[in-house]
Design an enzyme around this catalytic site. Structure first.
Site, PDB file in Angstrom:
ATOM      1  N   SER A 146      33.780  38.276  46.168  1.00  0.00           N
ATOM      2  CA  SER A 146      34.920  37.370  46.170  1.00  0.00           C
ATOM      3  C   SER A 146      34.750  36.327  47.264  1.00  0.00           C
ATOM      4  O   SER A 146      33.763  35.581  47.250  1.00  0.00           O
ATOM      5  CB  SER A 146      36.216  38.179  46.314  1.00  0.00           C
ATOM      6  N   ASP A 246      38.878  38.470  34.789  1.00  0.00           N
ATOM      7  CA  ASP A 246      38.989  37.853  36.115  1.00  0.00           C
ATOM      8  C   ASP A 246      39.169  36.348  35.963  1.00  0.00           C
ATOM      9  O   ASP A 246      38.296  35.669  35.406  1.00  0.00           O
ATOM     10  CB  ASP A 246      37.738  38.159  36.937  1.00  0.00           C
ATOM     11  N   HIS A 276      38.869  41.789  38.606  1.00  0.00           N
ATOM     12  CA  HIS A 276      38.451  41.332  39.926  1.00  0.00           C
ATOM     13  C   HIS A 276      38.676  42.444  40.942  1.00  0.00           C
ATOM     14  O   HIS A 276      39.692  43.129  40.930  1.00  0.00           O
ATOM     15  CB  HIS A 276      39.274  40.100  40.324  1.00  0.00           C
TER      16      HIS A 276
END
Length: 301
Positions: A146, A246, A276
């Protein structure tokens, strides 16, 4: 593919919760938060040796199977540039799994949070240089999840330009690499309709996260802060893992395509049935295990 049962079974816990922040901070939702965050499969991650170090002023945690100059993963957790720590599963569990699977060292970086760019970027560059020069492993892979994936790619670009050196490989997991999200495909939009709203990343939220990271408007981003804007020629081979469910997936997909156009060897794998943040789940869940196998293989070389 449907959302994985281990994940889908917990989604009803989010009914009526106004935001993820409320889930984490509001005492009214504490019990639900604990249930949602508690793994429903698998046992604890592997036990490995750890030690705390200071890498030229940056706190790191070193995980190792055996002493020696074998391969090393420099790893960066996620958290929207303002949350997370070395103890969160996406940091600690991943490190322990990679050490065990790859016979490697993992250096997990405690970069500065909630301080605008370039502070966290500088911390990562400093930590990688310390690993390269002080630990001198046989192979360095730089990776993150991320926001950590953003910082990993940005640091690799900085090291390419300033040091004339790149890691052996980049490993980016559900990264965000653009100041504004590329448009979602129709198929992704359909999939995201199955996900509770508080687990979405709508464009306006992503813009706010980016502005907080940059300390100003998105148009001030350069290619080190948002690697999707960078010149990518000469970057190292890259493993890029995205999650099927996601909102940030288009950023990873667009970056993978740009790497290929720039002549960079890129291996893009979409991990099916996952949302995610899936690296915070136990490796007993098969798609998580697959992602960790790919990550460990990249580290081992």
């Amino acid at each position: 593919m449907p959302i994985h049962p281990a994940v889908a079974a917990k989604l009803p816990l989010l009914d009526g919760v106004p935001s993820f922040e409320a889930l984490v901070t509001d005492p009214a939702f504490r019990d639900r938060m604990v249930q949602f965050m508690t793994p429903s499969a698998g046992g604890p991650p592997p036990a490995v040796k750890t030690r705390e170090e200071t890498a030229a002023g940056v706190r790191v945690r070193v995980y190792s199977a055996d002493e020696g100059a074998g391969p090393c993963l420099v790893w960066l957790h996620g958290g929207a540039f303002k949350m997370g720590d070395l103890d969160m599963p996406e940091a600690d569990w991943v490190a322990r799994e990679v050490v065990t699977r790859a016979g490697a060292t993992v250096v997990s970086v405690d970069y500065r949070l909630a301080i605008p760019y370039p502070a966290p970027h500088d911390d990562v560059v400093t930590a990688v240089r310390w690993v390269r020069d002080a630990l001198a492993p046989s192979r360095i892979v730089l990776g993150g999840a991320s926001a950590g994936g953003n910082l990993a790619a940005g640091a690799a670009l900085r090291l390419r330009d300033d040091d004339g050196w790149v890691p052996a490989e980049l490993a980016l997991v559900y990264p965000v690499l653009h100041p504004e999200l590329p448009p979602a495909s129709a198929s992704l939009t359909r999939r995201m309709a199955e996900v509770p709203p508080i687990l979405h990343f709508p464009p306006e939220e992503v813009r706010t996260i980016t502005e907080d990271f940059l300390g100003g408007p998105v148009n001030r981003a350069d290619g080190y802060a948002m690697p999707g804007l960078a010149v990518l020629e000469g970057l190292c081979p890259t493993l890029l893992l995205t999650a099927e469910y996601d909102d940030l997936r288009p950023s990873g997909e667009k970056f993978a395509a740009a790497l290929a156009l720039a002549g960079v060897d890129v291996h893009h794998v979409q991990i099916p049935s996952m949302l995610h943040g899936f690296l915070g789940l136990p490796s007993a869940i098969e798609p998580v295990d697959r992602a960790l196998r790919l990550l460990a293989a990249a580290v081992a070389g």
